[in-house]
Write an enzyme that holds these catalytic residues in place. Structure first.
Site, short mmCIF file in Angstrom:
data_model
loop_
_atom_site.label_atom_id
_atom_site.label_comp_id
_atom_site.label_asym_id
_atom_site.label_seq_id
_atom_site.Cartn_x
_atom_site.Cartn_y
_atom_site.Cartn_z
N GLU A 111 -11.36 3.37 6.10
CA GLU A 111 -10.31 4.23 6.65
C GLU A 111 -11.01 5.29 7.51
O GLU A 111 -10.78 5.37 8.71
CB GLU A 111 -9.50 4.87 5.51
CG GLU A 111 -8.37 5.77 5.98
CD GLU A 111 -7.62 6.47 4.81
OE1 GLU A 111 -8.16 6.51 3.69
OE2 GLU A 111 -6.51 6.98 5.05
N HIS A 136 0.86 -1.19 0.00
CA HIS A 136 0.00 0.00 0.00
C HIS A 136 0.89 1.23 0.00
O HIS A 136 1.31 1.71 1.05
CB HIS A 136 -0.92 -0.03 1.23
CG HIS A 136 -1.94 1.06 1.28
ND1 HIS A 136 -3.15 0.91 1.93
CD2 HIS A 136 -1.94 2.33 0.79
CE1 HIS A 136 -3.86 2.04 1.82
NE2 HIS A 136 -3.13 2.91 1.15
N HIS A 140 1.20 4.91 -2.31
CA HIS A 140 0.84 5.81 -3.42
C HIS A 140 2.13 6.47 -3.88
O HIS A 140 2.76 7.19 -3.10
CB HIS A 140 -0.14 6.87 -2.94
CG HIS A 140 -1.40 6.30 -2.35
ND1 HIS A 140 -2.55 6.14 -3.09
CD2 HIS A 140 -1.68 5.81 -1.12
CE1 HIS A 140 -3.49 5.60 -2.32
NE2 HIS A 140 -2.99 5.38 -1.12
N HIS A 191 -9.68 1.19 -1.12
CA HIS A 191 -9.61 1.77 0.21
C HIS A 191 -11.02 1.68 0.79
O HIS A 191 -11.98 2.12 0.15
CB HIS A 191 -9.21 3.24 0.15
CG HIS A 191 -7.75 3.48 -0.13
ND1 HIS A 191 -7.09 2.92 -1.19
CD2 HIS A 191 -6.83 4.25 0.53
CE1 HIS A 191 -5.82 3.33 -1.17
NE2 HIS A 191 -5.64 4.13 -0.14
N ASP A 244 1.72 3.88 2.89
CA ASP A 244 0.69 4.77 2.33
C ASP A 244 1.31 5.95 1.57
O ASP A 244 1.45 5.90 0.35
CB ASP A 244 -0.27 5.25 3.44
CG ASP A 244 -1.66 5.60 2.92
OD1 ASP A 244 -1.91 5.44 1.72
OD2 ASP A 244 -2.50 6.03 3.73
N ASP A 245 1.63 7.02 2.28
CA ASP A 245 2.22 8.22 1.66
C ASP A 245 3.41 8.65 2.51
O ASP A 245 3.33 9.62 3.29
CB ASP A 245 1.17 9.35 1.62
CG ASP A 245 -0.07 8.94 0.84
OD1 ASP A 245 -0.01 8.93 -0.40
OD2 ASP A 245 -1.08 8.59 1.48
N1 ADE Z 1 -4.67 8.87 -1.55
C1 ADE Z 1 -3.41 8.87 -1.09
N2 ADE Z 1 -3.40 8.43 0.18
C2 ADE Z 1 -4.68 8.13 0.51
C3 ADE Z 1 -5.32 7.62 1.67
N3 ADE Z 1 -4.65 7.31 2.78
N4 ADE Z 1 -6.65 7.46 1.65
C4 ADE Z 1 -7.34 7.77 0.57
N5 ADE Z 1 -6.81 8.25 -0.54
C5 ADE Z 1 -5.48 8.42 -0.58
ZN ZN Z 2 -3.79 4.80 0.67
#
Ligand code: ADE
Ligand code: ZN
Length: 336
Positions: free
Chosen positions: A199, A16, A18, A196, A277-278
C-alpha cells in the site's frame, strides 16, 4: 441502462472492509454520548473536516481515536448492522470483514465483547438482509510480535467465528517478516491468511507477504507493479488483490484517479477486485468505489463484471456458493 445504473444494480462482493472504518460520524457521536466518551469534535461537520489525510499514518491516528467510542457488545452490533444495511442497499451479496481486536483490547475492551457483537450482527445480516459474510482478524503491525501471539491465543476459543487472519496498520517500518512466526502458527491452527502489502510499503514487503506469510490473498498490493518479476509471480500464482480506489486517493497512494493502477492490473492479468477499505473515512462504500474509477479509467461494463467475478473467485466461500453468486452476476449481465 446508464453506467451509473449498471454499477448500482450489479451484484457485488466486498473483500476488504475494516468494520471500524465503517463508523460514520453520526454513529460516533451517538456512541460517544451513550458511553460518555469524550471526542475532540463539536459536530459531525467538524469530524468530516478532520478527514483530510496526506498519508496512511494521518488516517490511522484519527481511526484509532474514533474507535474509542466502541465499548459494549451492543456498540459492535450496531456498527456492524449499520454497515450491512448500507451494503445490502448496494446489492452486495457477500462481504469479508476485517476487525482489529488489538484496537479494543489495548484499551480494556474484552475480545469476547468485540467478537460477540460483530458475529451476532453478521448472523442477523445473513438472515434478515441476505448478505453472507466471513470474518478476518487483523494483527496491528505497529505492535510487537509478542502482542500478536497473545491476540492469536485469545482468538482460539472463537475459532469457529473467525475464518482468517490479516495484517494491517502502519506498513512502512513494519515488514511482514516481523510476523512470520505468528502467521505460521495461525496457518497451523487452520486460519486462512491475508495481509496488507504494497500500500505504502515497497515491493520487498509484497515478496515477504507471499514467501514468508504465505498469503492466500493480498490487500492493496499497488506497489507490486514496480517489480515485473513480482507481477509475474502474482499472475502465475493467481493471487487476487483487494484494491481500494477511494482509500488510495484519500491516503495519497495515487495522486489522481486517472493514474490509478486498477486497469493496468487487469491488463497484466492480475485478479484485481474493488473494495471500500474504510468507507466512513474515505467517502463511500462499494458503489462509490466503482463509480470513482469507472469514469477516470474508462472501464467498460465487461471490466466491471470482471472485477466482480474476480471477487467471487477470490472470496473464501465454498465452490457451490461461488457458483450461485456467478449465476446472479450472469443473470444481471444478460438483463442489463
Ligand atoms: N487499517 C484500516 N485501514 C487500513 C489501511 N488502509 N491500511 C492499513 N491499515 C489499515
Ligand atoms: Zn485496509
Amino acid at each position: 441502462m446508464s453506467l451509473d445504473q449498471f454499477i448500482n444494480d450489479m451484484p457485488k462482493v466486498e473483500l476488504h472492509l475494516h468494520i471500524e472504518g465503517s463508523l460514520e460520524p453520526e454513529l460516533m457521536f451517538e456512541l460517544a454520548q451513550r458511553n460518555k466518551v469524550a471526542i475532540p469534535f463539536k459536530s459531525v461537520e467538524e469530524v468530516r473536516q478532520a478527514y483530510n489525510f496526506s498519508n496512511l499514518q494521518d488516517f490511522l491516528d484519527i481511526y484509532y481515536q474514533g474507535m474509542s467510542v466502541l465499548q459494549t457488545e451492543q456498540d459492535f452490533y450496531d456498527l456492524t448492522t449499520a454497515y450491512l444495511k448500507r451494503v445490502a442497499a448496494e446489492n452486495v451479496m457477500h462481504t469479508e470483514i476485517f476487525f482489529d481486536p488489538q484496537g479494543h483490547t489495548e484499551r480494556g475492551v474484552a475480545f469476547g465483547t468485540v467478537i460477540n457483537g460483530i458475529t451476532r450482527a453478521l448472523e442477523d445480516g445473513k438472515n434478515q438482509l441476505g448478505v453472507s459474510s466471513n470474518l478476518i482478524m487483523c494483527f496491528l503491525r505497529h505492535l510487537s510480535e509478542e502482542k500478536a501471539f497473545d491476540t492469536l491465543k485469545e482468538a482460539l476459543p472463537y475459532k469457529d467465528k473467525i475464518l482468517g487472519v490479516g495484517l494491517d496498520s502502519s506498513e512502512v517500518g513494519h515488514p511482514p517478516a516481523k510476523f512470520e512466526r505468528v502467521f505460521a502458527e495461525a496457518r497451523k491452527e487452520g486460519f486462512l491468511i491475508v495481509a496488507h502489502a504494497g500500500e505504502e510499503g515497497p515491493p520487498e514487503y509484497v515478496w515477504e507477504a507471499l514467501d514468508g506469510l504465505k498469503i492466500d490473498r493480498m490487500d492493496h498490493g499497488n506497489r507490486s507493479l514496480e517489480d515485473p518479476k513480482l507481477v509475474q509471480r502474482i499472475v502465475d500464482q493467481g493471487i487476487a488483490l483487494t484494491v481500494c480506489p477511494l482509500s488510495n486517493l484519500k491516503l495519497c497512494v495515487v495522486k489522481d484517479m486517472r493514474l490509478h493502477p486498477l486497469k493496468k492490473m487487469l491488463d497484466l492479468g492480475i485478479k484485481a477486485t474493488v473494495n471500500s477499505d474504510d468507507p466512513a473515512y474515505f467517502g463511500g462504500y462499494m458503489t462509490a468505489n466503482f463509480n470513482a474509477v469507472a469514469g477516470p479509467l474508462g472501464l467498460t461494463r465487461d471490466d466491471l463484471l470482471t472485477l466482480t467475478k474476480n471477487a467471487i473467485d477470490a472470496s473464501f466461500v465454498s465452490d457451490a456458493d461461488k457458483a450461485k453468486m456467478h449465476q446472479r452476476v450472469d443473470k444481471f449481465a444478460l438483463s442489463a
